[in-house]
Design an enzyme around this catalytic site. Sequence first.
Site: not given
Ligand code: NAD
Ligand code: ZN
Length: 250
Positions: A102, A122, A36, A105, A155
């Site tokens: 969180q 989530h 995000f 995927d 539903c």
């Molecule tokens: P966020 O986007 O707020 O934070 C991601 C963090 O990871 C950032 O601080 C970034 O600096 C770090 N980062 C990204 N790639 C990296 C790497 N290769 N190495 C080191 N650091 C890295 O995400 P969050 O804290 O999970 O919160 C956002 C919300 O978005 C969550 O609640 C989640 O449910 C949802 N979300 C989920 C997915 C998924 O399922 N893959 C993707 C996007 C958002």
């Molecule tokens: Zn229902």
Amino acid sequence: MSEADIERLAEMVRQARRVVVFTGAGISTESGIPDFRSPGGLWTKYKPIEFQDFMASEEMRREAWRRKFAMDDTMKQAAPNRGHRAVAQLATRGKITHVITQNIDGLHQASGVPDEKVIELHGNTTYARCLDCHERYELAPIKQAFEKDETLPACTKCDGIVKTATISFGQAMPELEMARAQEAAVSCDLLLAIGSSLVVYPAAGFPIMAKRGGAGLVILNREPTDLDAIADLVINAEIGDTLGTVVGNN
Ligand code: NAD
Ligand code: ZN
């Protein structure tokens, strides 16, 4: 990433008996799923649709499904990366009691962490549920109907609104998962917070809970996070490289 940091993390993992891994979107970016808050992340393209807005209008629900199916092509191609695999190895070695994630995927499960060890705060984007009676629905038929004429799913049991099984901003957190995550956080002796900006609550409360309960706290992120000040060790580096080196599976 410095060698001293890597060695310190490896030593903390060796010493620990009950490790909890807490993950955010950052662990999945190397699998091609954007997070995000990074530059170019989803946040910069779409403002998330809040739960109240989803409930309030059919147009918002259509927009949510449009985005969901657009995103699905990326999600479907995504496979676990070195970071996920390193976590799975720690689970296989019996180090990890739980992975609190969180992410929606499903890549921790795909990398071999047993389902019962993964706590999805989530929800999961690979299926849908009725918001009223919680009946589960698979996505393929929903997609087929939606792509024909943007029909919104309803539903078949109670006519309730059907939504992906994810938790949106403004939506109540899942009670069972919250309780399990709390139990895991207070009973671990080391919590590794990996790839989360640690700004989304209540999720970000679990590392704090673990720390207050006497556990060690390590934060691994390429950027500073909101909880760096309370961590025992902060490593600003790439997740796959770092965990791969620590766990020894490059
Ligand atoms: P966020 O986007 O707020 O934070 C991601 C963090 O990871 C950032 O601080 C970034 O600096 C770090 N980062 C990204 N790639 C990296 C790497 N290769 N190495 C080191 N650091 C890295 O995400 P969050 O804290 O999970 O919160 C956002 C919300 O978005 C969550 O609640 C989640 O449910 C949802 N979300 C989920 C997915 C998924 O399922 N893959 C993707 C996007 C958002
Ligand atoms: Zn229902």
